[in-house]
Design a protein around this motif. Structure first.
Motif, mmCIF file in Angstrom:
data_model
loop_
_atom_site.group_PDB
_atom_site.id
_atom_site.type_symbol
_atom_site.label_atom_id
_atom_site.label_comp_id
_atom_site.label_asym_id
_atom_site.label_seq_id
_atom_site.Cartn_x
_atom_site.Cartn_y
_atom_site.Cartn_z
ATOM 1 N N THR A 1 1.144 23.329 12.990
ATOM 2 C CA THR A 1 2.169 24.054 13.787
ATOM 3 C C THR A 1 3.226 24.539 12.984
ATOM 4 N N VAL A 2 3.659 23.981 11.726
ATOM 5 C CA VAL A 2 4.581 24.474 10.973
ATOM 6 C C VAL A 2 4.369 25.893 10.477
ATOM 7 N N LEU A 3 3.183 26.294 10.370
ATOM 8 C CA LEU A 3 2.771 27.725 10.087
ATOM 9 C C LEU A 3 3.465 28.772 10.832
ATOM 10 N N CYS A 4 3.887 28.402 12.084
ATOM 11 C CA CYS A 4 4.727 29.330 12.899
ATOM 12 C C CYS A 4 6.134 29.681 12.393
ATOM 13 N N PHE A 5 6.654 28.768 11.525
ATOM 14 C CA PHE A 5 7.916 29.101 11.007
ATOM 15 C C PHE A 5 7.705 30.188 9.926
ATOM 16 N N GLY A 6 6.443 30.404 9.493
ATOM 17 C CA GLY A 6 6.292 31.487 8.421
ATOM 18 C C GLY A 6 6.279 31.062 6.981
ATOM 19 N N GLY A 7 6.249 29.890 6.718
ATOM 20 C CA GLY A 7 6.109 29.346 5.195
ATOM 21 C C GLY A 7 4.608 28.943 4.966
ATOM 22 N N LYS A 8 4.491 28.855 3.708
ATOM 23 C CA LYS A 8 3.077 28.666 3.102
ATOM 24 C C LYS A 8 2.891 26.961 3.577
ATOM 25 N N LEU A 9 1.437 26.511 3.616
ATOM 26 C CA LEU A 9 1.161 25.411 3.856
ATOM 27 C C LEU A 9 0.067 24.722 2.860
ATOM 28 N N LEU A 10 0.429 23.471 2.074
ATOM 29 C CA LEU A 10 -0.520 22.892 1.261
ATOM 30 C C LEU A 10 -1.363 21.934 2.086
ATOM 31 N N CYS A 11 -2.652 21.961 2.018
ATOM 32 C CA CYS A 11 -3.482 20.762 2.830
ATOM 33 C C CYS A 11 -4.067 20.076 1.507
ATOM 34 N N ASN A 12 -4.155 18.557 1.936
ATOM 35 C CA ASN A 12 -4.939 17.684 0.970
ATOM 36 C C ASN A 12 -3.982 17.195 -0.014
ATOM 37 N N LEU A 13 -2.843 17.704 -0.163
ATOM 38 C CA LEU A 13 -2.041 17.242 -1.338
ATOM 39 C C LEU A 13 -1.754 15.983 -1.478
ATOM 40 N N MET A 14 -1.530 15.166 -0.461
ATOM 41 C CA MET A 14 -1.267 13.923 -0.677
ATOM 42 C C MET A 14 -2.430 13.127 -0.481
ATOM 43 N N ASP A 15 -3.481 13.563 -0.459
ATOM 44 C CA ASP A 15 -4.812 12.624 -0.154
ATOM 45 C C ASP A 15 -5.304 12.025 -1.360
ATOM 46 N N PRO A 16 -5.911 10.746 -1.617
ATOM 47 C CA PRO A 16 -6.093 10.049 -2.679
ATOM 48 C C PRO A 16 -7.245 10.953 -3.575
ATOM 49 N N PRO A 17 -7.098 10.849 -4.819
ATOM 50 C CA PRO A 17 -7.886 11.994 -5.900
ATOM 51 C C PRO A 17 -9.420 11.313 -5.435
ATOM 52 N N GLY A 18 -9.798 9.865 -5.157
ATOM 53 C CA GLY A 18 -11.106 9.456 -4.838
ATOM 54 C C GLY A 18 -11.860 10.182 -3.838
ATOM 55 N N ALA B 1 0.923 -1.442 0.136
ATOM 56 C CA ALA B 1 -0.104 0.109 -0.035
ATOM 57 C C ALA B 1 0.670 1.405 -0.052
ATOM 58 N N HIS B 2 2.031 1.054 0.839
ATOM 59 C CA HIS B 2 2.892 2.564 0.770
ATOM 60 C C HIS B 2 3.275 2.731 -0.734
ATOM 61 N N LEU B 3 3.791 1.689 -1.485
ATOM 62 C CA LEU B 3 4.437 1.833 -2.678
ATOM 63 C C LEU B 3 3.274 2.443 -3.573
ATOM 64 N N VAL B 4 2.203 1.500 -3.653
ATOM 65 C CA VAL B 4 0.949 2.151 -4.675
ATOM 66 C C VAL B 4 0.687 3.592 -4.213
ATOM 67 N N GLY B 5 0.368 3.769 -3.027
ATOM 68 C CA GLY B 5 -0.162 5.136 -2.755
ATOM 69 C C GLY B 5 0.872 6.320 -2.986
ATOM 70 N N LEU B 6 2.250 5.747 -2.846
ATOM 71 C CA LEU B 6 3.248 7.160 -3.152
ATOM 72 C C LEU B 6 3.458 7.243 -4.443
ATOM 73 N N TYR B 7 3.289 5.997 -5.341
ATOM 74 C CA TYR B 7 3.578 6.082 -6.841
ATOM 75 C C TYR B 7 2.317 6.912 -7.504
ATOM 76 N N LEU B 8 0.913 6.680 -6.999
ATOM 77 C CA LEU B 8 0.042 7.357 -7.497
ATOM 78 C C LEU B 8 -0.210 8.967 -7.102
ATOM 79 N N ALA B 9 0.408 9.130 -6.007
ATOM 80 C CA ALA B 9 0.584 10.393 -5.520
ATOM 81 C C ALA B 9 1.674 11.375 -6.250
ATOM 82 N N ILE C 1 2.492 10.612 -9.513
ATOM 83 C CA ILE C 1 1.690 11.050 -10.836
ATOM 84 C C ILE C 1 0.822 12.056 -10.748
ATOM 85 N N ARG C 2 -0.027 12.045 -9.696
ATOM 86 C CA ARG C 2 -1.107 13.197 -9.360
ATOM 87 C C ARG C 2 -0.486 14.562 -9.269
ATOM 88 N N LEU C 3 0.978 14.698 -8.445
ATOM 89 C CA LEU C 3 1.652 16.042 -8.320
ATOM 90 C C LEU C 3 2.167 16.393 -9.439
#
Length: 214
Positions: free
Chosen positions: A109-126, A20-28, A30-32
């Motif tokens: 919490t990482v927002l406190c470092f001052g960088g932008k954050l992208l949410c749901n980027l690695m979620d399955p497209p479905g 699952a870790h390989l398939v999920g990463l591979y599909l991610a 391709i999506r990116l």
């Protein structure tokens, strides 16, 4: 990203090995790249210790899955970093210092470092969750507070880390994206995950075209 078979079980190869870790990463990946995003993958510092035998086995399995994931990403031509500590923190620092556009992590919490954050980027497209961008300066403005005030909500040790962040490792300063090593990808996705060869080759061409389009 957790993937399951149609019967609800964790996805495995015909030999019963977790994939699952390989398939999920591979599909991610391709999506990116289809969204014209060139990702940098950061992994936590390696730790195979554990207080109990069960915990040690779990840590060793996690380490093995991470090693397999890093091999797949390298074969796909993606830059991979093993952090000296917390991966989310390093992602935030890379974004804050302009070495990446944003951090795609689950820890707000990482927002406190001052960088932008992208949410749901690695979620399955479905799942149909839209990719959301959070800019800490805009978020703080909407809340009527400053970034420093947001940092004050945390304990003294965490605040010190925000104010005096660890240095960026030299290994992060020369990152490159490359065309996939097709045979290596086939060795992983065809042999382990039972992906069809023509699909893997087509996906590798998609990645190569995206990298060449920079």
């Amino acid at each position: 990203m957790s993937l399951k078979a149609s019967n609800g079980a964790i996805l495995t190869s015909p030999l019963g090995q977790p994939i699952a870790h390989l398939v999920g990463l591979y599909l991610a990946v391709i999506r990116l790249v289809k969204h014209q995003i060139k990702p940098i993958f950061v992994f936590d510092v390696l730790d195979v210790s554990g207080a109990t035998e069960k915990a040690r086995r779990k840590a060793q399995m996690k380490a093995r899955h991470e090693e397999e994931s890093m091999q797949l990403l390298t074969s796909l031509g993606m830059p991979v970093i093993r952090a000296d500590g917390d991966a989310a923190t390093l992602c935030a620092l890379l974004a804050h210092q302009g070495m990446a556009y944003a951090a795609a992590v689950d820890d707000l919490t990482v927002l406190c470092f001052g960088g932008k954050l992208l949410c749901n980027l690695m979620d399955p497209p479905g799942r149909g969750l839209p990719i959301q961008e959070i800019d800490p300066s805009i978020a703080c403005s909407d809340l009527g507070i400053t970034l420093r005030q947001e940092q004050e909500f945390h304990d003294a040790q965490t605040r010190h880390q925000f104010e005096t962040p660890p240095p960026i490792p030299n290994s992060c300063r020369d990152l490159h994206w490359q065309a996939p090593i097709v045979q290596d990808v086939l060795n992983i996705m065809k042999q382990k995950a039972q992906f069809k060869e023509d699909r893997v080759r087509r996906d590798c061409r998609t990645i190569a075209d995206a990298m060449n389009g920079d």
